[in-house]
Design a protein around this motif. Structure first.
Motif, PDB file in Angstrom:
ATOM      1  N   ILE A 176     -19.819 -13.802   2.587  1.00  0.00           N
ATOM      2  CA  ILE A 176     -20.599 -13.765   1.560  1.00  0.00           C
ATOM      3  C   ILE A 176     -22.570 -13.997   1.245  1.00  0.00           C
ATOM      4  CG2 ILE A 176     -22.370 -14.246  -0.906  1.00  0.00           C
ATOM      5  CD1 ILE A 176     -19.288 -14.895  -2.216  1.00  0.00           C
ATOM      6  N   GLY A 177     -22.549 -15.046   2.304  1.00  0.00           N
ATOM      7  CA  GLY A 177     -24.344 -14.751   2.588  1.00  0.00           C
ATOM      8  C   GLY A 177     -24.653 -13.907   3.836  1.00  0.00           C
ATOM      9  N   SER A 178     -23.905 -14.336   4.650  1.00  0.00           N
ATOM     10  CA  SER A 178     -23.626 -13.210   5.641  1.00  0.00           C
ATOM     11  C   SER A 178     -23.321 -11.722   5.974  1.00  0.00           C
ATOM     12  CB  SER A 178     -22.975 -13.894   7.189  1.00  0.00           C
ATOM     13  OG  SER A 178     -23.273 -15.102   6.706  1.00  0.00           O
ATOM     14  N   SER A 179     -22.864 -10.952   4.528  1.00  0.00           N
ATOM     15  CA  SER A 179     -22.551  -9.391   5.121  1.00  0.00           C
ATOM     16  C   SER A 179     -23.494  -8.785   4.767  1.00  0.00           C
ATOM     17  CB  SER A 179     -21.143  -9.603   3.936  1.00  0.00           C
ATOM     18  OG  SER A 179     -21.370  -8.306   3.402  1.00  0.00           O
ATOM     19  N   LYS A 180     -23.837  -8.045   5.646  1.00  0.00           N
ATOM     20  CA  LYS A 180     -24.295  -6.767   5.780  1.00  0.00           C
ATOM     21  C   LYS A 180     -24.211  -6.226   4.438  1.00  0.00           C
ATOM     22  CE  LYS A 180     -26.368  -6.770   9.861  1.00  0.00           C
ATOM     23  NZ  LYS A 180     -26.115  -5.764  11.331  1.00  0.00           N
ATOM     24  N   CYS A 181     -23.289  -5.750   3.777  1.00  0.00           N
ATOM     25  CA  CYS A 181     -22.741  -4.684   2.899  1.00  0.00           C
ATOM     26  C   CYS A 181     -21.898  -5.882   1.625  1.00  0.00           C
ATOM     27  CB  CYS A 181     -21.992  -4.206   2.862  1.00  0.00           C
ATOM     28  SG  CYS A 181     -19.600  -4.916   3.109  1.00  0.00           S
ATOM     29  N   ASN A 182     -22.447  -5.616   0.451  1.00  0.00           N
ATOM     30  CA  ASN A 182     -21.355  -5.995  -0.612  1.00  0.00           C
ATOM     31  C   ASN A 182     -20.864  -6.768  -0.833  1.00  0.00           C
ATOM     32  OD1 ASN A 182     -23.861  -5.004  -2.255  1.00  0.00           O
ATOM     33  ND2 ASN A 182     -22.768  -3.475  -2.740  1.00  0.00           N
ATOM     34  N   VAL A 183     -20.230  -7.733  -1.570  1.00  0.00           N
ATOM     35  CA  VAL A 183     -18.559  -8.675  -1.077  1.00  0.00           C
ATOM     36  C   VAL A 183     -18.265  -8.678  -2.672  1.00  0.00           C
ATOM     37  CG1 VAL A 183     -17.621 -10.520  -1.186  1.00  0.00           C
ATOM     38  CG2 VAL A 183     -19.957  -9.525   0.571  1.00  0.00           C
ATOM     39  N   LEU A 184     -17.018  -8.783  -3.054  1.00  0.00           N
ATOM     40  CA  LEU A 184     -16.159  -8.637  -4.257  1.00  0.00           C
ATOM     41  C   LEU A 184     -15.615  -9.978  -3.972  1.00  0.00           C
ATOM     42  CD1 LEU A 184     -15.979  -6.978  -7.366  1.00  0.00           C
ATOM     43  CD2 LEU A 184     -14.063  -6.599  -5.858  1.00  0.00           C
ATOM     44  N   VAL A 185     -15.767 -10.680  -5.443  1.00  0.00           N
ATOM     45  CA  VAL A 185     -14.429 -11.530  -5.589  1.00  0.00           C
ATOM     46  C   VAL A 185     -13.988 -11.588  -6.555  1.00  0.00           C
ATOM     47  CG1 VAL A 185     -14.256 -14.211  -5.422  1.00  0.00           C
ATOM     48  CG2 VAL A 185     -16.364 -13.701  -4.161  1.00  0.00           C
ATOM     49  N   VAL A 186     -12.901 -11.844  -6.573  1.00  0.00           N
ATOM     50  CA  VAL A 186     -11.444 -11.468  -7.170  1.00  0.00           C
ATOM     51  C   VAL A 186     -10.850 -12.655  -7.783  1.00  0.00           C
ATOM     52  CG1 VAL A 186      -9.829 -10.494  -7.959  1.00  0.00           C
ATOM     53  CG2 VAL A 186     -10.877  -8.885  -5.934  1.00  0.00           C
ATOM     54  N   LYS A 187     -10.786 -13.112  -9.300  1.00  0.00           N
ATOM     55  CA  LYS A 187     -10.552 -14.318  -9.210  1.00  0.00           C
ATOM     56  C   LYS A 187      -9.683 -14.146 -10.490  1.00  0.00           C
ATOM     57  CE  LYS A 187     -14.933 -17.084  -8.765  1.00  0.00           C
ATOM     58  NZ  LYS A 187     -15.399 -17.927  -9.692  1.00  0.00           N
ATOM     59  N   ASP A 188      -8.953 -12.158 -10.819  1.00  0.00           N
ATOM     60  CA  ASP A 188      -8.275 -12.541 -12.394  1.00  0.00           C
ATOM     61  C   ASP A 188      -7.213 -12.679 -11.546  1.00  0.00           C
ATOM     62  OD1 ASP A 188      -7.145 -11.027 -14.067  1.00  0.00           O
ATOM     63  OD2 ASP A 188      -8.344  -9.398 -13.846  1.00  0.00           O
ATOM     64  N   ALA A 189      -6.359 -13.838 -13.015  1.00  0.00           N
ATOM     65  CA  ALA A 189      -4.758 -14.167 -12.309  1.00  0.00           C
ATOM     66  C   ALA A 189      -3.624 -12.782 -12.239  1.00  0.00           C
ATOM     67  CB  ALA A 189      -4.841 -15.213 -12.363  1.00  0.00           C
ATOM     68  N   ASP A 190      -4.545 -11.978 -13.436  1.00  0.00           N
ATOM     69  CA  ASP A 190      -3.454 -10.658 -13.822  1.00  0.00           C
ATOM     70  C   ASP A 190      -3.388  -9.716 -13.259  1.00  0.00           C
ATOM     71  OD1 ASP A 190      -2.781 -12.721 -15.902  1.00  0.00           O
ATOM     72  OD2 ASP A 190      -4.205 -11.642 -16.965  1.00  0.00           O
ATOM     73  N   VAL A 191      -3.623  -9.740 -11.646  1.00  0.00           N
ATOM     74  CA  VAL A 191      -4.406  -8.838 -10.972  1.00  0.00           C
ATOM     75  C   VAL A 191      -2.460  -8.484 -10.556  1.00  0.00           C
ATOM     76  CG1 VAL A 191      -4.181  -7.987  -8.863  1.00  0.00           C
ATOM     77  CG2 VAL A 191      -6.030  -8.757  -9.795  1.00  0.00           C
ATOM     78  N   GLU A 192      -1.611  -8.835 -10.070  1.00  0.00           N
ATOM     79  CA  GLU A 192      -0.011  -8.582  -9.835  1.00  0.00           C
ATOM     80  C   GLU A 192       0.263  -7.471 -11.162  1.00  0.00           C
ATOM     81  OE1 GLU A 192       2.790 -11.198  -8.249  1.00  0.00           O
ATOM     82  OE2 GLU A 192       0.674 -12.230  -8.325  1.00  0.00           O
ATOM     83  N   LYS A 193       0.187  -8.143 -12.493  1.00  0.00           N
ATOM     84  CA  LYS A 193       0.163  -7.298 -13.407  1.00  0.00           C
ATOM     85  C   LYS A 193      -0.658  -6.154 -13.820  1.00  0.00           C
ATOM     86  CE  LYS A 193       1.289 -10.959 -16.007  1.00  0.00           C
ATOM     87  NZ  LYS A 193       0.327 -11.806 -17.559  1.00  0.00           N
ATOM     88  N   LEU A 194      -1.283  -5.830 -13.526  1.00  0.00           N
ATOM     89  CA  LEU A 194      -2.487  -4.364 -12.991  1.00  0.00           C
ATOM     90  C   LEU A 194      -1.511  -4.074 -12.134  1.00  0.00           C
ATOM     91  CD1 LEU A 194      -6.033  -5.729 -13.964  1.00  0.00           C
ATOM     92  CD2 LEU A 194      -5.152  -4.396 -15.165  1.00  0.00           C
ATOM     93  N   PHE A 195      -1.425  -4.016 -10.496  1.00  0.00           N
ATOM     94  CA  PHE A 195      -0.365  -3.425  -9.745  1.00  0.00           C
ATOM     95  C   PHE A 195       0.663  -3.361 -10.010  1.00  0.00           C
ATOM     96  CE2 PHE A 195       1.527  -3.886  -5.779  1.00  0.00           C
ATOM     97  CZ  PHE A 195       0.327  -2.889  -4.991  1.00  0.00           C
ATOM     98  N   LYS A 196       1.614  -3.654 -10.764  1.00  0.00           N
ATOM     99  CA  LYS A 196       2.878  -2.926 -10.942  1.00  0.00           C
ATOM    100  C   LYS A 196       2.603  -1.747 -11.773  1.00  0.00           C
ATOM    101  CE  LYS A 196       5.029  -7.516 -10.429  1.00  0.00           C
ATOM    102  NZ  LYS A 196       5.854  -8.205 -11.498  1.00  0.00           N
ATOM    103  N   LEU A 197       1.209  -1.663 -12.806  1.00  0.00           N
ATOM    104  CA  LEU A 197       1.033  -1.061 -14.227  1.00  0.00           C
ATOM    105  C   LEU A 197       0.552   0.469 -13.718  1.00  0.00           C
ATOM    106  CD1 LEU A 197      -0.067  -2.295 -16.557  1.00  0.00           C
ATOM    107  CD2 LEU A 197       1.925  -1.339 -16.519  1.00  0.00           C
ATOM    108  N   LEU A 198       0.092   0.122 -11.622  1.00  0.00           N
ATOM    109  CA  LEU A 198      -0.728   1.481 -11.361  1.00  0.00           C
ATOM    110  C   LEU A 198       0.738   2.270 -10.773  1.00  0.00           C
ATOM    111  CD1 LEU A 198      -3.926   2.630 -10.101  1.00  0.00           C
ATOM    112  CD2 LEU A 198      -3.152   0.972  -8.462  1.00  0.00           C
ATOM    113  N   ALA A 251       1.099  -1.505  -0.532  1.00  0.00           N
ATOM    114  CA  ALA A 251       0.209   0.374  -0.147  1.00  0.00           C
ATOM    115  C   ALA A 251       1.090   1.359   0.143  1.00  0.00           C
ATOM    116  CB  ALA A 251      -0.814  -0.275   1.064  1.00  0.00           C
ATOM    117  N   ASP A 252       2.383   0.763   0.776  1.00  0.00           N
ATOM    118  CA  ASP A 252       2.927   2.188   0.901  1.00  0.00           C
ATOM    119  C   ASP A 252       3.575   2.795  -0.069  1.00  0.00           C
ATOM    120  OD1 ASP A 252       2.509   2.910   3.608  1.00  0.00           O
ATOM    121  OD2 ASP A 252       4.049   1.767   4.674  1.00  0.00           O
ATOM    122  N   GLU A 253       3.556   1.423  -1.126  1.00  0.00           N
ATOM    123  CA  GLU A 253       4.483   1.223  -2.740  1.00  0.00           C
ATOM    124  C   GLU A 253       3.710   2.236  -3.425  1.00  0.00           C
ATOM    125  OE1 GLU A 253       5.246  -1.817  -4.433  1.00  0.00           O
ATOM    126  OE2 GLU A 253       6.457  -2.502  -3.044  1.00  0.00           O
TER     127      GLU A 253
END
Length: 167
Positions: free
Chosen positions: A145-167, A84-86
């Motif tokens: 997912i069943g018990s949360s009072k807020c929205n839940v996002l499930v991340v399945k994208d295997a390319d997140v690390e590539k995107l993270f490096k670009l940001l 996060a600091d990065e």
């Protein structure tokens, strides 16, 4: 004025590749949408208690295993702080103990989260230990997912690390 879709994000971390990718995704979302971010690692003492009761572990083993899991959690949360600091994203971290799904829900409610981000199940290695771990994580994710009072996002994208490096 319309309220933003989310302002406070909680990301669940368990040390798996999927949860670390979800954390990276959460960091990117927090940066792009200027949200507050919190990472939560739960030491699964509920399962440890069940293993002790079933005589699979003795008390000393449970204590050692719990200490190891706590140490792992601290290491993963520290790693996420560095990530996060990065990206110049402020992140708060929390290490909890108990049943994973209920402690995560409790943490999200206390934080007044609008969104919980989880790592999704992948079809990776199929050793017995990885299958058991994946099943345990899937069960916890289903409860969240069943018990949360807020929205839940499930991340399945295997390319997140590539995107993270670009940001």
């Amino acid at each position: 004025m319309i309220k933003p879709l989310f302002q406070k994000i909680v990301v669940a971390v368990n040390g798996s590749e999927q949860s670390l990718r979800a954390a990276m995704y959460g960091i990117m979302m927090a940066k792009m949408f200027k949200c507050e971010l919190k990472a939560v690692y739960v030491v699964d003492t509920d399962t440890l208690r069940q293993l002790e009761l079933s005589k699979f572990f003795i008390t000393e083993e449970v204590s050692r295993y719990r200490a190891n899991l706590k140490s792992d959690g601290e290491r993963y949360l520290s790693y996420l702080k560095r990530l996060a600091d990065e990206k110049s994203v402020k992140i708060s971290v929390e290490l909890k103990e108990g049943a994973v799904w209920s402690e995560l829900i409790k943490s999200a409610e206390e934080f007044d989260a609008d969104l919980i981000v989880l790592g999704g199940k992948t079809n990776g290695a199929n050793s017995m230990s990885s299958v058991l771990r994946r099943d345990k994580v899937s069960a916890a994710n289903s409860e969240i997912i069943g018990s949360s009072k807020c929205n839940v996002l499930v991340v399945k994208d295997a390319d997140v690390e590539k995107l993270f490096k670009l940001l």
